[in-house]
Design a protein around this motif. Structure first.
Motif, PDB file in Angstrom:
ATOM      1  N   LYS A   2       1.014  -0.808   0.114  1.00 54.51           N
ATOM      2  CA  LYS A   2      -0.055  -0.009  -0.388  1.00 54.51           C
ATOM      3  C   LYS A   2       0.645   1.011   0.217  1.00 54.51           C
ATOM      4  CE  LYS A   2      -2.822   0.307   3.747  1.00 54.51           C
ATOM      5  NZ  LYS A   2      -3.303   0.799   4.468  1.00 54.51           N
ATOM      6  N   ASN A   3       0.312   2.278  -0.719  1.00 57.05           N
ATOM      7  CA  ASN A   3       0.954   4.001  -0.450  1.00 57.05           C
ATOM      8  C   ASN A   3       0.252   4.554   0.214  1.00 57.05           C
ATOM      9  OD1 ASN A   3       2.932   5.850  -1.114  1.00 57.05           O
ATOM     10  ND2 ASN A   3       2.279   5.804  -3.231  1.00 57.05           N
ATOM     11  N   ILE A   4       0.654   5.098   1.208  1.00 59.47           N
ATOM     12  CA  ILE A   4      -0.292   6.501   1.393  1.00 59.47           C
ATOM     13  C   ILE A   4       0.135   7.527   1.070  1.00 59.47           C
ATOM     14  CG2 ILE A   4      -1.427   7.117   3.682  1.00 59.47           C
ATOM     15  CD1 ILE A   4      -0.801   3.700   4.845  1.00 59.47           C
ATOM     16  N   MET A   5      -0.844   8.627   0.834  1.00 61.82           N
ATOM     17  CA  MET A   5       0.537  10.153   0.737  1.00 61.82           C
ATOM     18  C   MET A   5      -0.695  10.769   1.799  1.00 61.82           C
ATOM     19  SD  MET A   5       0.803  12.880  -2.618  1.00 61.82           S
ATOM     20  CE  MET A   5       1.916  11.460  -3.362  1.00 61.82           C
ATOM     21  N   VAL A   6       0.413  11.588   2.500  1.00 62.02           N
ATOM     22  CA  VAL A   6       0.332  12.472   3.938  1.00 62.02           C
ATOM     23  C   VAL A   6       0.409  13.973   3.092  1.00 62.02           C
ATOM     24  CG1 VAL A   6       0.488  13.078   5.920  1.00 62.02           C
ATOM     25  CG2 VAL A   6       0.029  10.541   5.808  1.00 62.02           C
ATOM     26  N   GLN A   7      -0.524  14.893   3.376  1.00 61.34           N
ATOM     27  CA  GLN A   7      -0.329  15.893   2.950  1.00 61.34           C
ATOM     28  C   GLN A   7      -1.214  17.008   4.605  1.00 61.34           C
ATOM     29  OE1 GLN A   7      -3.533  17.336   0.556  1.00 61.34           O
ATOM     30  NE2 GLN A   7      -2.208  18.680  -0.919  1.00 61.34           N
ATOM     31  N   HIS A   8       0.107  17.598   4.466  1.00 59.06           N
ATOM     32  CA  HIS A   8      -0.223  18.473   5.871  1.00 59.06           C
ATOM     33  C   HIS A   8      -0.521  19.613   5.248  1.00 59.06           C
ATOM     34  CE1 HIS A   8       0.860  21.264   9.329  1.00 59.06           C
ATOM     35  NE2 HIS A   8       1.708  21.360   8.210  1.00 59.06           N
ATOM     36  N   VAL A   9      -1.688  20.410   5.699  1.00 55.53           N
ATOM     37  CA  VAL A   9      -2.021  21.258   5.407  1.00 55.53           C
ATOM     38  C   VAL A   9      -3.223  22.448   6.209  1.00 55.53           C
ATOM     39  CG1 VAL A   9      -4.674  22.646   3.892  1.00 55.53           C
ATOM     40  CG2 VAL A   9      -4.038  19.756   3.332  1.00 55.53           C
ATOM     41  N   PRO A  10      -2.090  23.305   6.195  1.00 51.36           N
ATOM     42  CA  PRO A  10      -1.888  24.163   7.366  1.00 51.36           C
ATOM     43  C   PRO A  10      -3.410  25.862   6.819  1.00 51.36           C
ATOM     44  CG  PRO A  10      -0.654  25.095   6.421  1.00 51.36           C
ATOM     45  CD  PRO A  10      -0.442  23.556   5.749  1.00 51.36           C
ATOM     46  N   ASP A  11      -4.550  25.807   8.260  1.00 48.84           N
ATOM     47  CA  ASP A  11      -5.799  26.947   7.630  1.00 48.84           C
ATOM     48  C   ASP A  11      -4.546  28.657   7.925  1.00 48.84           C
ATOM     49  OD1 ASP A  11      -7.368  28.939   7.247  1.00 48.84           O
ATOM     50  OD2 ASP A  11      -8.190  28.317   9.085  1.00 48.84           O
ATOM     51  N   MET A  12      -3.636  28.613   7.017  1.00 48.55           N
ATOM     52  CA  MET A  12      -2.750  29.684   6.370  1.00 48.55           C
ATOM     53  C   MET A  12      -3.260  30.244   5.756  1.00 48.55           C
ATOM     54  SD  MET A  12       0.854  28.305   7.541  1.00 48.55           S
ATOM     55  CE  MET A  12       2.050  29.835   7.220  1.00 48.55           C
ATOM     56  N   ASP A  13      -2.948  31.932   5.420  1.00 49.84           N
ATOM     57  CA  ASP A  13      -3.346  32.926   4.073  1.00 49.84           C
ATOM     58  C   ASP A  13      -2.424  32.018   2.590  1.00 49.84           C
ATOM     59  OD1 ASP A  13      -4.452  34.665   4.964  1.00 49.84           O
ATOM     60  OD2 ASP A  13      -2.791  36.321   5.336  1.00 49.84           O
ATOM     61  N   ASN A  14      -3.619  32.500   1.941  1.00 52.07           N
ATOM     62  CA  ASN A  14      -3.058  31.777   0.622  1.00 52.07           C
ATOM     63  C   ASN A  14      -2.859  29.962   0.557  1.00 52.07           C
ATOM     64  OD1 ASN A  14      -2.432  34.240  -0.902  1.00 52.07           O
ATOM     65  ND2 ASN A  14      -0.686  34.158   0.796  1.00 52.07           N
ATOM     66  N   ALA A  15      -3.624  29.378   1.436  1.00 44.00           N
ATOM     67  CA  ALA A  15      -3.292  28.166   1.200  1.00 44.00           C
ATOM     68  C   ALA A  15      -3.704  27.399   0.459  1.00 44.00           C
ATOM     69  CB  ALA A  15      -3.182  27.273   3.267  1.00 44.00           C
ATOM     70  N   SER A  16      -5.533  27.463   0.587  1.00 48.04           N
ATOM     71  CA  SER A  16      -6.115  27.458  -0.098  1.00 48.04           C
ATOM     72  C   SER A  16      -6.199  27.671  -1.953  1.00 48.04           C
ATOM     73  CB  SER A  16      -7.751  27.500   0.070  1.00 48.04           C
ATOM     74  OG  SER A  16      -7.376  28.972  -0.302  1.00 48.04           O
ATOM     75  N   THR A  17      -5.808  28.516  -1.816  1.00 53.00           N
ATOM     76  CA  THR A  17      -4.623  28.128  -3.463  1.00 53.00           C
ATOM     77  C   THR A  17      -3.745  26.982  -3.728  1.00 53.00           C
ATOM     78  OG1 THR A  17      -4.796  30.489  -3.639  1.00 53.00           O
ATOM     79  CG2 THR A  17      -3.313  29.438  -5.107  1.00 53.00           C
ATOM     80  N   ILE A  18      -2.372  27.194  -2.616  1.00 55.09           N
ATOM     81  CA  ILE A  18      -1.634  26.089  -2.948  1.00 55.09           C
ATOM     82  C   ILE A  18      -2.162  24.356  -2.604  1.00 55.09           C
ATOM     83  CG2 ILE A  18       0.092  25.320  -1.961  1.00 55.09           C
ATOM     84  CD1 ILE A  18       0.961  27.740  -1.265  1.00 55.09           C
ATOM     85  N   PHE A  19      -3.236  24.890  -1.648  1.00 59.93           N
ATOM     86  CA  PHE A  19      -3.577  23.026  -1.956  1.00 59.93           C
ATOM     87  C   PHE A  19      -4.923  22.607  -3.049  1.00 59.93           C
ATOM     88  CE2 PHE A  19      -7.750  21.271  -0.137  1.00 59.93           C
ATOM     89  CZ  PHE A  19      -7.031  19.306   0.253  1.00 59.93           C
ATOM     90  N   ASP A  20      -5.376  23.904  -3.640  1.00 62.30           N
ATOM     91  CA  ASP A  20      -6.179  23.397  -5.281  1.00 62.30           C
ATOM     92  C   ASP A  20      -4.646  22.835  -5.626  1.00 62.30           C
ATOM     93  OD1 ASP A  20      -8.593  22.617  -6.408  1.00 62.30           O
ATOM     94  OD2 ASP A  20      -7.279  25.345  -7.533  1.00 62.30           O
TER      95      ASP A  20
END
Length: 184
Positions: A2-20
């Motif tokens: 199995k392959n698991i990718m863990v993504q760290h997503v902080p609630d910071m300015d501009n985070a939603s743009t980079i997350f998308d």
């Protein structure tokens, strides 16, 4: 395996743009169409990320985890979540780690270049990372940093978690409040 990718997503300015942007890359790589898992570790509120979350909510292999309610804890809760996965899994697996490098410096070219390099090697080329892990490498990534604590910076894929299973959880005493300069 199995392959698991863990993504760290902080609630910071501009985070939603980079997350998308990162989710779009993950979708383009077909990572979610295979026998893989994506664990999205949100640090802070999930509200700014709802539009992107809707894009991937229909995948059964995506897990959303609220790891902490305060983004000032930085990556510590996400790293501890990875340790939790390792401590509680009976199966072997590969694990990849990505984050939203550059949220606070969206228009900083060296920082953006650094993030794009991470995304290219860890997301776009994840299959190549797995091939290296299958051939007795313990970790693969970009920007190997030598020093007191050698590591891949900013992120990598791992094969052997025995070391992590023996390590301790991080806490606020490990938190460094100073900012490091961005470099490419």
């Amino acid at each position: 395996m199995k392959n698991i990718m863990v993504q760290h997503v902080p609630d910071m300015d501009n985070a939603s743009t980079i997350f998308d942007e990162q989710i779009n890359r993950i979708l383009k790589s077909n990572f979610l169409l295979e026998d893989n898992e994506l664990h999205i570790c949100i640090n802070g509120s999930y509200i700014p990320f709802l539009n992107t979350i809707e894009k991937i909510a229909h995948f059964n292999n995506v897990k959303f985890v609220l790891v902490h309610d305060n983004f000032l804890w930085c990556e510590i809760p996400t790293i501890n979540y990875i340790k939790y996965i390792c401590d509680n899994s009976v199966d072997d697996f590969y694990i990849g780690y990505i984050h939203l490098k550059g949220c606070s410096r969206l228009n900083d070219k060296p920082c953006t270049d650094w993030r794009r390099m991470m995304e290219f090697f860890i997301i776009d080329k994840y299959k190549k990372c797995i091939k290296f892990l299958e051939h007795d490498y313990d970790a693969v990534g970009c920007n190997w940093a030598k020093g007191t604590f050698p590591n891949f910076h900013p992120t990598c894929h791992y094969r052997d978690w025995e070391t992590d299973r023996k390590s301790t959880r991080l806490n606020s005493s490990h938190l460094k409040l100073s900012r490091m300069p961005s470099s490419a």
